[in-house]
Design an enzyme around this catalytic site. Structure first.
Site, PDB file in Angstrom:
ATOM      1  N   CYS A   2       0.847  -1.181   0.000  1.00  0.00           N
ATOM      2  CA  CYS A   2       0.000   0.000   0.000  1.00  0.00           C
ATOM      3  C   CYS A   2       0.886   1.235   0.000  1.00  0.00           C
ATOM      4  CB  CYS A   2      -0.886   0.046   1.243  1.00  0.00           C
ATOM      5  SG  CYS A   2      -2.000  -1.358   1.389  1.00  0.00           S
ATOM      6  N   GLY A  29      -0.761   0.669  -4.973  1.00  0.00           N
ATOM      7  CA  GLY A  29      -2.081   0.092  -4.718  1.00  0.00           C
ATOM      8  C   GLY A  29      -3.126   0.699  -5.620  1.00  0.00           C
ATOM      9  N   ASN A 104       0.664   0.686   5.870  1.00  0.00           N
ATOM     10  CA  ASN A 104       1.301  -0.119   4.836  1.00  0.00           C
ATOM     11  C   ASN A 104       2.053  -1.242   5.530  1.00  0.00           C
ATOM     12  OD1 ASN A 104       2.558  -1.064   2.484  1.00  0.00           O
ATOM     13  ND2 ASN A 104       4.268   0.348   2.712  1.00  0.00           N
ATOM     14  N   GLY A 105       1.724  -2.495   5.214  1.00  0.00           N
ATOM     15  CA  GLY A 105       2.394  -3.641   5.838  1.00  0.00           C
ATOM     16  C   GLY A 105       1.376  -4.672   6.279  1.00  0.00           C
ATOM     17  N   TYR A 245      11.515  -4.350  -7.237  1.00  0.00           N
ATOM     18  CA  TYR A 245      10.290  -4.159  -8.013  1.00  0.00           C
ATOM     19  C   TYR A 245       9.330  -3.102  -7.468  1.00  0.00           C
ATOM     20  CZ  TYR A 245       5.528  -5.237  -9.637  1.00  0.00           C
ATOM     21  OH  TYR A 245       4.259  -5.140 -10.120  1.00  0.00           O
ATOM     22  N   CYS A 449      11.775 -13.761   1.159  1.00  0.00           N
ATOM     23  CA  CYS A 449      11.090 -14.427   0.044  1.00  0.00           C
ATOM     24  C   CYS A 449      12.087 -15.121  -0.891  1.00  0.00           C
ATOM     25  CB  CYS A 449      10.192 -13.465  -0.715  1.00  0.00           C
ATOM     26  SG  CYS A 449      11.016 -11.987  -1.256  1.00  0.00           S
TER      27      CYS A 449
HETATM   28  S1  SF4 Z   1       9.667 -11.465   2.381  1.00  0.00           S
HETATM   29 FE1  SF4 Z   1      10.391 -10.492   0.462  1.00  0.00          FE
HETATM   30  S2  SF4 Z   1       8.731  -9.123  -0.162  1.00  0.00           S
HETATM   31 FE2  SF4 Z   1       8.391  -9.645   1.992  1.00  0.00          FE
HETATM   32  S3  SF4 Z   1       9.376  -8.042   3.184  1.00  0.00           S
HETATM   33 FE3  SF4 Z   1      10.881  -9.671   2.949  1.00  0.00          FE
HETATM   34  S4  SF4 Z   1      12.030  -9.160   1.073  1.00  0.00           S
HETATM   35 FE4  SF4 Z   1      10.159  -7.925   1.076  1.00  0.00          FE
END
Ligand code: SF4
Length: 472
Positions: A2, A29, A104-105, A245, A449
């Site tokens: 967001c 968003g 945001n979060g 990104y 991630c």
């Molecule tokens: S898991 Fe990936 S997308 Fe989520 S906060 Fe960590 S680096 Fe960012």
């Protein structure tokens, strides 16, 4: 993901500036947008609606509002569905006066917090996690709003960057790990808070600094007062995906230009041997040009072309009048969206070999459809280069990759992904090169991630107890 925006002014009416700030944050968003302000009768007012900013809010109406402090929000749902009742800001008038919040979060202990609040009689109007923070304030009727908010923020777990409007002014706060960015700006006596510094450029606002991880900043007629939360994690967790990104390339986060970081990712991708690769036989050595997947791969492709000394061609054309596919909510809409949005130029691809650069592969839908359209142009070969490591783990901190099932790299080898997308070769940037391209120490970044290295936080009973202690 967001976008939040807030303004405090002693002299000017600022509601229209919220609109303009949100316009610069629209990439964060597209599902809903809203604004909140406190009127002369000390009542909170909220205007919000579904869709893009211009569909949700009427700019000419905002230009007539006499608000000297206001907050705004653009939403992409990561907790709670895409419904109007989950649109933000969320506002209320409670025992200590008016309050509104935009967030945001993702609150990772929302389930426990909601349970504790419902046991205390709270009735939730939305399914989003942001409302919980308002309930926590309302359940501390004898504490001043800032103190009640401070206790609430200590009790909730990452990740949040928030703007809050209270009668005493505008509050901005960032969780102690600093997952999501939040910037402070100034123009004359007016102060601005935004998810990204790009929102300041439009308004002629000077960037002052980032809100620090664990900082609560109050802006009111007495100026700025900064408070530190009594939590010292010992490491930072700024989202590295913001640099890959999410953020706009003209933003600066923690002193790092997003544009420069992305270009360096492209350069390193061109020369690195550290990333995961698959070659079906044909290598990229015969490539005629480098093309970006617009717009997400544009800056990295520039760096790649620079480093490899190949021509850069804008060979995939983007229809600018449809939104980003990644942040549209359903798979069916997403697939249709790709075909409407991205089209290869047949003359550039015919009988030539291309290196296609994109920022990441999440589901693989976009890349697969674009490559099949490129193949229809009778191209000689297509080599896909990705300016981040494989996304193998879901994000619990505010990005919409909620299950491993959505992530193609979680269950497929690089070779299988290359085959399903239909490319001759596929290479990813290594984690080390990504972190070095950003230029911040690795222990200040979240890379969960990519590597599954999640923050170890309070869970279950421990989290419930922490929530209950807010009210002691
Ligand atoms: S898991 Fe990936 S997308 Fe989520 S906060 Fe960590 S680096 Fe960012």
């Amino acid at each position: 993901m967001c976008g939040v925006f807030g303004v405090y002014s002693r002299n000017d009416y600022v509601a229209e500036e919220i609109y303009l700030g949100l316009a610069a944050l629209q990439h964060r968003g597209q599902e809903s947008a809203g604004i909140a302000w406190i009127d002369e009768d000390r009542r909170i007012n909220v205007l919000k609606g579904m869709g893009l900013l211009h569909e949700a809010l009427d700019q000419s109406l905002l230009s007539k509002l006499t608000a000297r402090a206001a907050i705004g929000h653009v939403r992409y749902s990561t907790a709670g569905g895409s419904h109007e009742q989950n649109a933000q800001p969320i506002g209320a008038n409670y025992a200590q006066g008016p309050v509104a919040i935009a967030h945001n979060g993702n609150l990772t202990n929302f389930k426990e917090l909601r349970e504790v609040l419902e046991n205390r009689g709270a009735i939730f109007q939305s399914t989003g996690d942001t409302e919980a923070i308002l309930h926590v304030l309302a359940h501390q009727p004898n504490r001043r709003p800032l103190e009640a908010l401070r206790r609430a923020l200590i009790g909730v777990s990452a990740a949040y960057s928030i703007v809050v409007l209270i009668e005493d002014g505008l509050v901005a706060a960032r969780d102690p790990w600093g997952f999501r960015p939040l910037s402070l700006g100034r123009r004359g006596d007016n102060y601005y808070v935004a998810s990204e510094s790009c929102a300041f450029n439009l308004l002629g606002v000077s960037f002052v600094r980032d809100i620090e991880p664990g900082e609560i900043l109050l802006i009111n007629e007495r100026g700025l007062s900064s408070y530190k939360m009594p939590l010292t994690p010992g490491c930072g967790r700024l989202c590295s995906f913001e640099f890959v990104y999410l953020a706009r390339p003209d933003s600066v986060i923690e002193g790092i230009s997003v544009y420069m970081a992305r270009r360096e990712m492209g350069r390193r991708l061109a020369k690195s041997t550290r990333g995961e690769c698959f070659f079906s036989g044909s290598t990229s050595g015969d490539a005629d040009f480098v093309a970006p997947m617009p717009d997400s791969g544009t800056t990295a492709a520039l760096g790649y072309a620079e480093e490899s000394r190949l021509p850069y061609e804008a060979a995939v054309v983007r229809n600018r009048y449809v939104g980003r596919t990644f942040i549209q909510p359903t798979q069916r809409v997403r697939e249709l969206g790709v075909r409407i949005k991205l089209n290869p130029s047949p003359d550039l691809f015919r009988d030539r070999s291309a290196i296609l650069v994109d920022d990441s592969i999440v589901r693989g839908t976009t890349a697969g459809l674009v490559v099949s359209m490129i193949r229809e142009c009778r191209t000689r070969s297509v080599h896909l280069r990705i300016s981040s490591p494989p996304v193998r783990y879901p994000c619990f901190y505010g990005i919409d990759t909620p299950s491993k099932g959505d992530l193609t790299a979680a269950s497929h080898t690089v070779g299988e992904i290359a085959e399903s997308i239909g490319v001759d070769s596929l290479c990813y940037l290594s984690l080390e090169d990504m972190v070095e391209s950003i230029g911040l120490p690795g222990d200040r970044l979240c890379t969960a991630c990519f590597d599954g290295d999640y923050l170890r936080e309070r869970e279950g009973e421990e989290s419930r107890n922490a929530c209950e202690r807010i009210f002691d």
